[in-house]
Design a protein around this motif. Structure first.
Motif, mmCIF file in Angstrom:
data_model
loop_
_atom_site.group_PDB
_atom_site.id
_atom_site.type_symbol
_atom_site.label_atom_id
_atom_site.label_comp_id
_atom_site.label_asym_id
_atom_site.label_seq_id
_atom_site.Cartn_x
_atom_site.Cartn_y
_atom_site.Cartn_z
ATOM 1 N N CYS A 1 0.831 -1.213 0.000
ATOM 2 C CA CYS A 1 0.000 0.000 0.000
ATOM 3 C C CYS A 1 0.862 1.258 0.000
ATOM 4 O O CYS A 1 0.478 2.275 -0.565
ATOM 5 C CB CYS A 1 -0.957 -0.011 1.185
ATOM 6 N N CYS B 1 -1.211 -1.842 5.241
ATOM 7 C CA CYS B 1 -1.291 -3.281 4.974
ATOM 8 C C CYS B 1 -0.289 -4.103 5.792
ATOM 9 O O CYS B 1 -0.458 -5.298 5.914
ATOM 10 C CB CYS B 1 -1.076 -3.547 3.493
ATOM 11 N N CYS C 1 5.074 -4.586 4.464
ATOM 12 C CA CYS C 1 6.460 -4.131 4.304
ATOM 13 C C CYS C 1 7.291 -4.268 5.567
ATOM 14 O O CYS C 1 8.346 -3.657 5.666
ATOM 15 C CB CYS C 1 6.464 -2.677 3.849
ATOM 16 N N CYS D 1 7.603 1.363 4.823
ATOM 17 C CA CYS D 1 7.070 2.467 4.017
ATOM 18 C C CYS D 1 6.895 3.729 4.839
ATOM 19 O O CYS D 1 6.696 4.808 4.272
ATOM 20 C CB CYS D 1 5.752 2.069 3.358
#
Ligand code: FES
Length: 118
Positions: A74, A79, A82, A95
Motif C-alpha cells: 500500500c 497493509c 512491508c 514504508c
C-alpha cells in the motif's frame, strides 16, 4: 502541379525527466544503508521502502504461513506487508520509517520475534 510535402525531420529525443526533476526536487547527498549486510544508497527524505525499491529490492519479508515473499504494497502504512527489522527492532513498517545514514535493515521471517522463541 503539387510538389510533395517535405517529410518532417525526426527530432532528437530528449532524455526522460526523472521523478525528482519533474517536481524540481533537490535532495541532499546520498548516504549508505544496508540490507542484510549489502550496502545500498538512500536519499534524505526517502522511506526505507523507497530506498529498497530504488535499489531494485522488491521483497524483504516472508509471511508467517507459507513463507511467501512480501514487500511494500500500500505504501501508506495500512497493509503491514512491508515489515522489516530496522536496527534490530522487528516489525517496522518500511514504508513509514525514514531511512537514516547507517541504518541496518534485515529481512524479517514470520513474526520477527525469532529471538523470543523457546
Ligand atoms: S506497504 Fe503497506 S504498510 Fe507499508
Amino acid at each position: 502541379m503539387n510538389r510533395p510535402r517535405p517529410r518532417p525531420r525526426p527530432q532528437p529525443r530528449r532524455p526522460r525527466p526523472t521523478p525528482a526533476a519533474l517536481v524540481r526536487a533537490a535532495p541532499g547527498p546520498a548516504f549508505e544503508i544496508t540490507l542484510d549486510g549489502r550496502a545500498l544508497s538512500a536519499l534524505p527524505g526517502q522511506s526505507i521502502a523507497a530506498a529498497l525499491w530504488a535499489a531494485g529490492v522488491l521483497s524483504w519479508r516472508t509471511t508467517r504461513r507459507g513463507g511467501r515473499a512480501r514487500g511494500a504494497f500500500c505504501g501508506i502504512g495500512s497493509c503491514f506487508d512491508c515489515l522489516a527489522t530496522v536496527n534490530g527492532t522487528p516489525n517496522q513498517r518500511a514504508c513509514l520509517v525514514p531511512a537514516r545514514p547507517g541504518d541496518a535493515i534485515t529481512t524479517q521471517e514470520g513474526h520477527g520475534r525469532a529471538d523470543l522463541t523457546v
